[in-house]
Design a protein around this motif. Structure first.
Motif, PDB file in Angstrom:
ATOM      1  N   HIS A 104       2.658  -3.700  -2.169  1.00  0.00           N
ATOM      2  CA  HIS A 104       3.287  -2.512  -2.300  1.00  0.00           C
ATOM      3  C   HIS A 104       3.374  -1.978  -3.524  1.00  0.00           C
ATOM      4  O   HIS A 104       3.042  -2.595  -4.635  1.00  0.00           O
ATOM      5  CB  HIS A 104       4.963  -3.164  -2.261  1.00  0.00           C
ATOM      6  N   SER A 133       3.161  -0.491   1.495  1.00  0.00           N
ATOM      7  CA  SER A 133       4.014   0.329   1.515  1.00  0.00           C
ATOM      8  C   SER A 133       3.913   1.411   0.111  1.00  0.00           C
ATOM      9  O   SER A 133       3.585   0.703  -0.946  1.00  0.00           O
ATOM     10  CB  SER A 133       5.549   0.009   1.516  1.00  0.00           C
ATOM     11  N   ASN A 160       8.012   6.343   1.356  1.00  0.00           N
ATOM     12  CA  ASN A 160       9.443   6.191   0.980  1.00  0.00           C
ATOM     13  C   ASN A 160       9.935   6.894  -0.309  1.00  0.00           C
ATOM     14  O   ASN A 160       9.396   6.553  -1.343  1.00  0.00           O
ATOM     15  CB  ASN A 160       9.969   4.692   0.804  1.00  0.00           C
TER      16      ASN A 160
END
Length: 263
Positions: A104, A133, A160
């Motif tokens: 991540h 992510s 995100n």
């Protein structure tokens, strides 16, 4: 006879993209092999020279995002596509992209600090399978200082994202400093991750402290800064902090070392 590493060479400007009233991105021809996070020394003969981070790269070109702040940059802003910009480099180390892969990644950037992270954000946008992510917090002073608007829209579709303005309230943007939004990142849910922080020194300092407060360990944090770079090759000493030459050992540092370099 060995080449003079201090000698800048002319490079053709392919395109100029206005980002804001006083920030333009210059796409410049070069065959140099550039890594994410490196910088060039950009100059105009008899006017001056300044370190500029690479904000994007492609086949035989790089993009340099420049703020108009003085004599040299005023002259650069008078140039047009087809004109020559003098450059030497690239210099410095780079973000450890290989270490980011398969994990991540959290990227926190403020103002023109978005420029040095833009190239690897675009890389992971185009290669999303290489990362678990990506959380991206980008902060700008106000609406008229937002950079890379098209990229921000694209990043929203795969990352995100939290975009924030210090004071203006507009659609798609939160209000407040980037540090106020770090607590929204679900660090507890990540088994393995890295954090990149780039922006003004005071912003990097407080963003790093906020990350630590939220359970991030020092060795997971990376920062980038170009402190008074001048020669780019460790000769002039302008960028020296304590015993560290930022142009040689940086501009990318792990926070375990950077915490002693941030003012």
């Amino acid at each position: 006879m060995s080449e003079n590493i201090m000698l800048p060479h002319p490079h053709k400007i392919i395109d100029i993209i206005p980002e804001t009233e006083d920030v333009y991105t210059f796409r410049v021809e070069t065959s140099a092999k550039v890594k994410h996070g490196q910088f060039f020394q950009v100059s105009i003969p008899k006017i001056g020279e300044a370190p500029i981070s690479v904000s994007c790269m492609g086949e035989n070109w790089v993009e340099l995002t420049i703020r108009k702040v003085g004599k040299l940059t005023n002259e650069i802003f008078n140039l047009k596509p087809g004109d020559k910009l003098f450059m030497r480099g690239p210099y410095g180390n780079s973000f450890p992209i290989e270490e980011f892969k398969g994990k991540h990644l959290v990227v926190i950037a403020g103002g023109t600090g978005v420029a040095p992270v833009r190239s690897f954000l675009k890389y992971f946008y185009e290669n999303p399978d290489e990362i678990k992510s990506l959380h991206f917090i980008a902060g700008f002073r106000d609406e008229k200082n937002i950079l890379f608007r098209e990229d921000l829209k694209k990043f929203k579709t795969k990352f995100n994202t939290i975009y924030t303005l210090d004071r203006d309230k507009i659609e798609g943007f939160e209000v407040g400093l980037v540090t106020e939004h770090i607590k929204k990142i679900p660090f507890n849910s990540f088994e393995d991750y890295n954090v990149v922080i780039v922006g003004p020194h005071v912003m990097m300092h407080f963003a790093a402290l906020e990350c630590l407060k939220n359970g991030v360990t020092e060795e997971k944090i990376w920062v980038s800064f170009e402190r008074r770079m001048s020669c780019g090759v460790g000769k002039c000493g302008h960028c020296k902090i304590n015993e560290v030459y930022v142009c040689l050992e940086g501009p990318v540092f792990n926070y375990t070392k950077a915490k002693n370099l941030l003012d």
